[in-house]
Design an enzyme around this catalytic site. Structure first.
Site, short mmCIF file in Angstrom:
data_model
loop_
_atom_site.label_atom_id
_atom_site.label_comp_id
_atom_site.label_asym_id
_atom_site.label_seq_id
_atom_site.Cartn_x
_atom_site.Cartn_y
_atom_site.Cartn_z
N GLU A 125 0.70 -1.18 -0.10
CA GLU A 125 0.04 0.03 -0.03
C GLU A 125 0.95 1.27 0.06
OE1 GLU A 125 -2.95 -0.47 3.18
OE2 GLU A 125 -3.63 -1.95 1.99
N CYS A 166 -1.85 -4.81 -5.68
CA CYS A 166 -2.51 -5.91 -4.90
C CYS A 166 -1.27 -7.15 -4.95
CB CYS A 166 -3.58 -6.29 -5.80
SG CYS A 166 -5.18 -5.50 -5.57
N GLU A 224 -1.71 -10.08 -5.99
CA GLU A 224 -1.91 -10.76 -7.35
C GLU A 224 -0.63 -9.84 -8.28
OE1 GLU A 224 -4.32 -9.79 -5.85
OE2 GLU A 224 -6.10 -11.17 -5.99
N CYS A 240 -7.30 -6.97 -11.01
CA CYS A 240 -6.55 -8.26 -10.80
C CYS A 240 -7.02 -9.51 -11.66
CB CYS A 240 -6.30 -8.64 -9.37
SG CYS A 240 -5.21 -7.63 -8.40
N1 THU Z 1 -6.16 -6.73 -2.12
C1 THU Z 1 -5.30 -7.77 -2.61
O1 THU Z 1 -3.85 -7.46 -2.66
N2 THU Z 1 -5.85 -8.61 -3.41
C2 THU Z 1 -7.09 -8.88 -3.51
O2 THU Z 1 -7.42 -9.56 -4.21
C3 THU Z 1 -8.13 -8.01 -2.81
C4 THU Z 1 -7.56 -6.80 -2.32
C5 THU Z 1 -5.44 -5.85 -1.32
C6 THU Z 1 -5.37 -4.23 -1.86
C7 THU Z 1 -5.26 -3.27 -0.54
O3 THU Z 1 -3.82 -3.23 -0.08
C8 THU Z 1 -6.08 -4.34 0.24
O4 THU Z 1 -6.11 -5.71 -0.22
C9 THU Z 1 -7.77 -3.84 0.77
O5 THU Z 1 -8.34 -3.61 -0.29
#
Ligand code: THU
Length: 134
Positions: free
Chosen positions: A45, A54, A56, A90
């Site tokens: 983040e 994310c 992925e 993603c």
């Molecule tokens: N997030 C992911 O990394 N992958 C997902 O499939 C869903 C959401 C992360 C993004 C963000 O850092 C946190 O989860 C909350 O949305």
């Protein structure tokens, strides 16, 4: 099954390294390529929220950096009441490197899991063939 366990282990381990001070929602992803190599990624983040990435996306970046572009299987894990599906962006990123039949396993850290596929997650996806007339 052994293949899936190695993805679960890799995603669980990398999730610990997630940088998620804003959402506090740590996510890990691991994928296996056609060659059998495993690549993992976690969410990263940023104080400027839209700049976060994310899990992925991290796993895909690691795969491409290692010189591969085909996903054979992918698994995502988070601490959630139910297996968390990948976000829309993603899904498109995964579809870039995976055929519609590629299995996607969504897991929670308390042992729930859901097996789905790229096609189920992103039906009617925009693909390179849609630009064939250009
Ligand atoms: N997030 C992911 O990394 N992958 C997902 O499939 C869903 C959401 C992360 C993004 C963000 O850092 C946190 O989860 C909350 O949305």
């Amino acid at each position: 099954m052994e293949d899936l366990m190695s993805l679960l282990e890799a995603a669980t381990a990398v999730r610990e390294n997630a940088y998620a001070p804003y959402s506090r929602f740590k996510v890990g992803a691991a994928l296996r390529t056609a060659s059998g190599a495993v690549h993992a990624g976690c969410n990263v983040e940023n104080v400027a929220y839209p700049e976060g990435t994310c899990a992925e996306a991290g796993a895909i970046a690691a795969m491409v950096a290692a010189g591969e572009t085909r996903i054979a299987e992918i698994l995502v894990i988070a601490d959630s009441p139910e297996p968390v599906p990948p976000c829309g962006g993603c899904r498109q990123k995964i579809a870039e490197f995976a055929g519609p039949e590629v299995p996607v396993t969504l897991c929670t850290i308390d042992g729930q899991s859901l097996r789905t596929s790229v096609a189920d997650l992103l039906p009617g996806s925009f693909r390179a063939a849609h630009m064939d007339r250009v």
